[in-house]
Design a protein around this motif. Sequence first.
Motif, PDB file in Angstrom:
ATOM      1  N   ARG A 125      63.307 -16.951 -31.332  1.00 41.11           N
ATOM      2  CA  ARG A 125      63.123 -17.570 -30.008  1.00 41.11           C
ATOM      3  C   ARG A 125      63.063 -19.089 -30.113  1.00 41.11           C
ATOM      4  O   ARG A 125      63.636 -19.800 -29.285  1.00 41.11           O
ATOM      5  CB  ARG A 125      61.859 -17.066 -29.336  1.00 41.11           C
ATOM      6  CG  ARG A 125      62.018 -15.728 -28.730  1.00 41.11           C
ATOM      7  CD  ARG A 125      60.787 -15.362 -27.953  1.00 41.11           C
ATOM      8  NE  ARG A 125      60.973 -14.059 -27.363  1.00 41.11           N
ATOM      9  CZ  ARG A 125      60.156 -13.505 -26.523  1.00 41.11           C
ATOM     10  NH1 ARG A 125      59.057 -14.150 -26.185  1.00 41.11           N
ATOM     11  NH2 ARG A 125      60.395 -12.329 -26.027  1.00 41.11           N
ATOM     12  N   ALA A 126      62.354 -19.581 -31.117  1.00 46.94           N
ATOM     13  CA  ALA A 126      62.256 -21.030 -31.300  1.00 46.94           C
ATOM     14  C   ALA A 126      63.631 -21.627 -31.574  1.00 46.94           C
ATOM     15  O   ALA A 126      63.997 -22.660 -31.008  1.00 46.94           O
ATOM     16  CB  ALA A 126      61.293 -21.357 -32.440  1.00 46.94           C
ATOM     17  N   ALA A 127      64.405 -20.983 -32.421  1.00 48.78           N
ATOM     18  CA  ALA A 127      65.740 -21.486 -32.753  1.00 48.78           C
ATOM     19  C   ALA A 127      66.650 -21.469 -31.525  1.00 48.78           C
ATOM     20  O   ALA A 127      67.391 -22.429 -31.276  1.00 48.78           O
ATOM     21  CB  ALA A 127      66.354 -20.660 -33.881  1.00 48.78           C
TER      22      ALA A 127
ATOM     23  N   ALA B 196      59.991 -21.635 -41.179  1.00 47.41           N
ATOM     24  CA  ALA B 196      60.485 -22.897 -40.618  1.00 47.41           C
ATOM     25  C   ALA B 196      61.904 -23.181 -41.114  1.00 47.41           C
ATOM     26  O   ALA B 196      62.763 -23.606 -40.340  1.00 47.41           O
ATOM     27  CB  ALA B 196      59.554 -24.040 -40.999  1.00 47.41           C
ATOM     28  N   LEU B 197      62.154 -22.926 -42.384  1.00 48.50           N
ATOM     29  CA  LEU B 197      63.493 -23.119 -42.931  1.00 48.50           C
ATOM     30  C   LEU B 197      64.488 -22.172 -42.262  1.00 48.50           C
ATOM     31  O   LEU B 197      65.593 -22.575 -41.887  1.00 48.50           O
ATOM     32  CB  LEU B 197      63.487 -22.906 -44.447  1.00 48.50           C
ATOM     33  CG  LEU B 197      64.821 -23.098 -45.157  1.00 48.50           C
ATOM     34  CD1 LEU B 197      65.324 -24.521 -44.977  1.00 48.50           C
ATOM     35  CD2 LEU B 197      64.688 -22.758 -46.622  1.00 48.50           C
ATOM     36  N   GLY B 198      64.092 -20.926 -42.092  1.00 44.39           N
ATOM     37  CA  GLY B 198      64.957 -19.955 -41.424  1.00 44.39           C
ATOM     38  C   GLY B 198      65.237 -20.334 -39.977  1.00 44.39           C
ATOM     39  O   GLY B 198      66.364 -20.215 -39.495  1.00 44.39           O
ATOM     40  N   THR B 199      64.207 -20.829 -39.286  1.00 43.63           N
ATOM     41  CA  THR B 199      64.378 -21.270 -37.901  1.00 43.63           C
ATOM     42  C   THR B 199      65.339 -22.445 -37.828  1.00 43.63           C
ATOM     43  O   THR B 199      66.241 -22.479 -36.984  1.00 43.63           O
ATOM     44  CB  THR B 199      63.017 -21.662 -37.295  1.00 43.63           C
ATOM     45  OG1 THR B 199      62.144 -20.535 -37.368  1.00 43.63           O
ATOM     46  CG2 THR B 199      63.153 -22.109 -35.860  1.00 43.63           C
ATOM     47  N   GLY B 200      65.163 -23.397 -38.711  1.00 43.31           N
ATOM     48  CA  GLY B 200      66.045 -24.561 -38.733  1.00 43.31           C
ATOM     49  C   GLY B 200      67.479 -24.180 -39.059  1.00 43.31           C
ATOM     50  O   GLY B 200      68.420 -24.687 -38.440  1.00 43.31           O
ATOM     51  N   LEU B 201      67.663 -23.305 -40.021  1.00 42.35           N
ATOM     52  CA  LEU B 201      69.017 -22.873 -40.375  1.00 42.35           C
ATOM     53  C   LEU B 201      69.686 -22.110 -39.237  1.00 42.35           C
ATOM     54  O   LEU B 201      70.880 -22.293 -38.976  1.00 42.35           O
ATOM     55  CB  LEU B 201      68.996 -22.024 -41.643  1.00 42.35           C
ATOM     56  CG  LEU B 201      68.742 -22.789 -42.942  1.00 42.35           C
ATOM     57  CD1 LEU B 201      68.571 -21.817 -44.106  1.00 42.35           C
ATOM     58  CD2 LEU B 201      69.858 -23.767 -43.216  1.00 42.35           C
ATOM     59  N   LEU B 202      68.922 -21.262 -38.566  1.00 45.05           N
ATOM     60  CA  LEU B 202      69.482 -20.526 -37.432  1.00 45.05           C
ATOM     61  C   LEU B 202      69.855 -21.482 -36.297  1.00 45.05           C
ATOM     62  O   LEU B 202      70.934 -21.377 -35.715  1.00 45.05           O
ATOM     63  CB  LEU B 202      68.497 -19.466 -36.935  1.00 45.05           C
ATOM     64  CG  LEU B 202      68.953 -18.652 -35.726  1.00 45.05           C
ATOM     65  CD1 LEU B 202      70.271 -17.938 -36.012  1.00 45.05           C
ATOM     66  CD2 LEU B 202      67.867 -17.648 -35.339  1.00 45.05           C
ATOM     67  N   ALA B 203      68.975 -22.430 -35.990  1.00 47.15           N
ATOM     68  CA  ALA B 203      69.276 -23.404 -34.934  1.00 47.15           C
ATOM     69  C   ALA B 203      70.501 -24.237 -35.309  1.00 47.15           C
ATOM     70  O   ALA B 203      71.376 -24.484 -34.472  1.00 47.15           O
ATOM     71  CB  ALA B 203      68.072 -24.315 -34.691  1.00 47.15           C
ATOM     72  N   PHE B 204      70.590 -24.654 -36.563  1.00 57.04           N
ATOM     73  CA  PHE B 204      71.738 -25.425 -37.028  1.00 57.04           C
ATOM     74  C   PHE B 204      73.026 -24.613 -36.929  1.00 57.04           C
ATOM     75  O   PHE B 204      74.063 -25.114 -36.477  1.00 57.04           O
ATOM     76  CB  PHE B 204      71.494 -25.889 -38.462  1.00 57.04           C
ATOM     77  CG  PHE B 204      72.602 -26.731 -39.020  1.00 57.04           C
ATOM     78  CD1 PHE B 204      72.858 -27.993 -38.508  1.00 57.04           C
ATOM     79  CD2 PHE B 204      73.376 -26.273 -40.062  1.00 57.04           C
ATOM     80  CE1 PHE B 204      73.878 -28.777 -39.030  1.00 57.04           C
ATOM     81  CE2 PHE B 204      74.397 -27.041 -40.584  1.00 57.04           C
ATOM     82  CZ  PHE B 204      74.649 -28.307 -40.068  1.00 57.04           C
ATOM     83  N   THR B 205      72.958 -23.359 -37.318  1.00 56.58           N
ATOM     84  CA  THR B 205      74.123 -22.480 -37.232  1.00 56.58           C
ATOM     85  C   THR B 205      74.566 -22.302 -35.779  1.00 56.58           C
ATOM     86  O   THR B 205      75.760 -22.330 -35.475  1.00 56.58           O
ATOM     87  CB  THR B 205      73.804 -21.106 -37.868  1.00 56.58           C
ATOM     88  OG1 THR B 205      73.409 -21.312 -39.228  1.00 56.58           O
ATOM     89  CG2 THR B 205      74.996 -20.185 -37.819  1.00 56.58           C
ATOM     90  N   LEU B 206      73.609 -22.123 -34.881  1.00 56.12           N
ATOM     91  CA  LEU B 206      73.944 -21.991 -33.454  1.00 56.12           C
ATOM     92  C   LEU B 206      74.583 -23.275 -32.909  1.00 56.12           C
ATOM     93  O   LEU B 206      75.541 -23.217 -32.141  1.00 56.12           O
ATOM     94  CB  LEU B 206      72.683 -21.645 -32.651  1.00 56.12           C
ATOM     95  CG  LEU B 206      72.137 -20.235 -32.857  1.00 56.12           C
ATOM     96  CD1 LEU B 206      70.762 -20.110 -32.186  1.00 56.12           C
ATOM     97  CD2 LEU B 206      73.093 -19.190 -32.329  1.00 56.12           C
TER      98      LEU B 206
END
Length: 82
Positions: free
Chosen positions: A3-5, A67-77
């Motif tokens: 959700r955060a991402a 946090a790393l997973g959230t950042g990577l998912l947001a970056f991928t999106l």
Amino acid sequence: MTRAAIRYWLGVFALGFTLGTVRTLWLEPALGPLAAVALELPVMLAASWWWAGRVLARHPVPTRRAALGTGLLAFTLLLAGE
């Protein structure tokens, strides 16, 4: 985490779309492409930083790994949206 991402992606993508339109239609013809991007960049970076803080305040991420997973998912999106 997801959700955060997604919230981060939606906010930053919407702002980037809006600023990109303004840059392309009005700033580039008046100032040139380099100056237009130079004006857009600090606004985009500051807004991204602010939006990340708001998203994390609403959807806290408990661990560094999350946090790393959230950042990577947001970056991928964001890359997929481009």
